[in-house]
Design a protein around this motif. Sequence first.
Motif, mmCIF file in Angstrom:
data_model
loop_
_atom_site.group_PDB
_atom_site.id
_atom_site.type_symbol
_atom_site.label_atom_id
_atom_site.label_comp_id
_atom_site.label_asym_id
_atom_site.label_seq_id
_atom_site.Cartn_x
_atom_site.Cartn_y
_atom_site.Cartn_z
ATOM 1 N N ARG A 162 1.009 -1.290 0.043
ATOM 2 C CA ARG A 162 -0.075 0.052 -0.184
ATOM 3 C C ARG A 162 0.724 1.731 0.167
ATOM 4 N NH1 ARG A 162 -5.661 -0.128 4.334
ATOM 5 N NH2 ARG A 162 -6.446 -0.456 1.721
ATOM 6 N N ARG A 163 2.323 0.970 0.488
ATOM 7 C CA ARG A 163 2.776 2.600 1.343
ATOM 8 C C ARG A 163 3.649 2.692 -0.851
ATOM 9 N NH1 ARG A 163 7.203 3.513 5.867
ATOM 10 N NH2 ARG A 163 7.573 5.274 4.762
ATOM 11 N N ARG A 164 3.748 1.843 -1.036
ATOM 12 C CA ARG A 164 4.552 1.738 -2.391
ATOM 13 C C ARG A 164 3.254 2.523 -3.137
ATOM 14 N NH1 ARG A 164 9.200 -2.976 -3.403
ATOM 15 N NH2 ARG A 164 10.437 -1.889 -1.807
ATOM 16 N N LEU A 165 2.329 1.633 -3.257
ATOM 17 C CA LEU A 165 0.439 2.628 -4.220
ATOM 18 C C LEU A 165 1.169 3.576 -3.898
ATOM 19 C CD1 LEU A 165 -0.644 1.710 -6.728
ATOM 20 C CD2 LEU A 165 -2.235 0.731 -4.749
ATOM 21 N N VAL A 186 2.862 5.703 -2.580
ATOM 22 C CA VAL A 186 4.220 7.044 -3.163
ATOM 23 C C VAL A 186 3.944 7.478 -5.054
ATOM 24 C CG1 VAL A 186 6.509 6.884 -3.734
ATOM 25 C CG2 VAL A 186 5.509 6.440 -1.084
ATOM 26 N N ALA A 187 3.419 5.924 -6.035
ATOM 27 C CA ALA A 187 3.608 5.798 -6.832
ATOM 28 C C ALA A 187 2.220 6.580 -7.309
ATOM 29 C CB ALA A 187 3.173 4.169 -7.305
ATOM 30 N N VAL A 188 1.585 6.521 -6.650
ATOM 31 C CA VAL A 188 0.373 7.806 -7.208
ATOM 32 C C VAL A 188 1.170 9.529 -6.559
ATOM 33 C CG1 VAL A 188 -1.980 8.227 -6.580
ATOM 34 C CG2 VAL A 188 -1.412 5.692 -6.795
ATOM 35 N N LEU A 189 1.703 9.280 -5.498
ATOM 36 C CA LEU A 189 1.694 11.130 -5.531
ATOM 37 C C LEU A 189 2.716 11.253 -6.029
ATOM 38 C CD1 LEU A 189 1.687 12.718 -3.380
ATOM 39 C CD2 LEU A 189 3.059 12.246 -2.161
ATOM 40 N N LEU A 190 3.516 10.356 -7.062
ATOM 41 C CA LEU A 190 3.937 11.140 -8.251
ATOM 42 C C LEU A 190 3.581 11.420 -9.382
ATOM 43 C CD1 LEU A 190 7.351 8.455 -6.909
ATOM 44 C CD2 LEU A 190 7.275 11.401 -7.065
ATOM 45 N N LEU A 191 2.932 10.328 -9.692
ATOM 46 C CA LEU A 191 1.962 10.552 -11.052
ATOM 47 C C LEU A 191 1.442 11.889 -10.979
ATOM 48 C CD1 LEU A 191 1.361 7.091 -11.494
ATOM 49 C CD2 LEU A 191 2.516 8.288 -12.883
ATOM 50 N N GLY A 192 0.284 11.999 -9.802
ATOM 51 C CA GLY A 192 -0.112 13.323 -8.989
ATOM 52 C C GLY A 192 0.617 14.684 -9.492
ATOM 53 N N LEU A 193 1.996 14.502 -8.706
ATOM 54 C CA LEU A 193 2.369 15.611 -9.442
ATOM 55 C C LEU A 193 3.182 15.948 -10.154
ATOM 56 C CD1 LEU A 193 4.514 15.443 -6.023
ATOM 57 C CD2 LEU A 193 3.095 17.006 -6.513
ATOM 58 N N VAL A 194 3.514 14.907 -11.645
ATOM 59 C CA VAL A 194 3.844 14.869 -12.642
ATOM 60 C C VAL A 194 2.976 15.066 -13.455
ATOM 61 C CG1 VAL A 194 4.341 13.531 -15.055
ATOM 62 C CG2 VAL A 194 5.855 13.002 -12.486
ATOM 63 N N ALA A 195 1.265 15.069 -13.982
ATOM 64 C CA ALA A 195 0.800 15.185 -14.119
ATOM 65 C C ALA A 195 0.233 16.621 -12.896
ATOM 66 C CB ALA A 195 -0.846 14.371 -13.479
ATOM 67 N N ALA A 196 0.111 17.537 -12.262
ATOM 68 C CA ALA A 196 -0.066 18.631 -12.122
ATOM 69 C C ALA A 196 1.221 19.538 -12.949
ATOM 70 C CB ALA A 196 0.429 18.081 -10.216
ATOM 71 N N PHE A 197 2.479 19.388 -12.250
ATOM 72 C CA PHE A 197 3.257 19.683 -13.878
ATOM 73 C C PHE A 197 2.571 20.057 -15.039
ATOM 74 C CE2 PHE A 197 7.672 20.302 -15.863
ATOM 75 C CZ PHE A 197 7.878 21.332 -15.186
ATOM 76 N N PHE A 198 2.818 19.518 -15.651
ATOM 77 C CA PHE A 198 1.821 19.244 -17.371
ATOM 78 C C PHE A 198 1.110 20.199 -16.855
ATOM 79 C CE2 PHE A 198 5.319 15.563 -16.991
ATOM 80 C CZ PHE A 198 6.448 16.672 -17.807
ATOM 81 N N ALA A 199 -0.146 19.652 -16.492
ATOM 82 C CA ALA A 199 -1.282 20.259 -15.762
ATOM 83 C C ALA A 199 -1.333 22.125 -16.344
ATOM 84 C CB ALA A 199 -2.533 19.834 -14.939
ATOM 85 N N LEU A 200 -0.412 22.006 -15.326
ATOM 86 C CA LEU A 200 -0.673 23.681 -14.738
ATOM 87 C C LEU A 200 0.885 23.911 -15.485
ATOM 88 C CD1 LEU A 200 -0.896 23.778 -10.664
ATOM 89 C CD2 LEU A 200 -2.747 24.030 -12.429
#
Length: 87
Positions: free
Chosen positions: A3-6, A8-22
């Motif tokens: 669960r912890r790795r999942l 972290v992976a979701v958080l990193l993907l969210g940050l990358v998506a926010a970086f490009f979306a914004l």
Amino acid sequence: MSRRRLLVAVLLLGLVAAFFALDLGQYLRLEYFRSQQSAIEDFRRANPIAASFIFLGIYVVVTTLSLPFAAVMSLAIGAVFASCGAR
């Protein structure tokens, strides 16, 4: 996957998506830096320690995530802080 790795992976993907979306990459381009250079230098002169920590924090994040803006950050840091030692 634990669960912890999942999480972290979701958080990193969210940050990358926010970086490009914004479109935050616009602030890490050399053209943007050139247009803001005098304001950045004024901030550095007024707040040298805060400016150092801000640049260090941004640079650590950019290089840790292997973003392609590390070269631009190196140039920006050199341009802003090169005049500090030349007195």
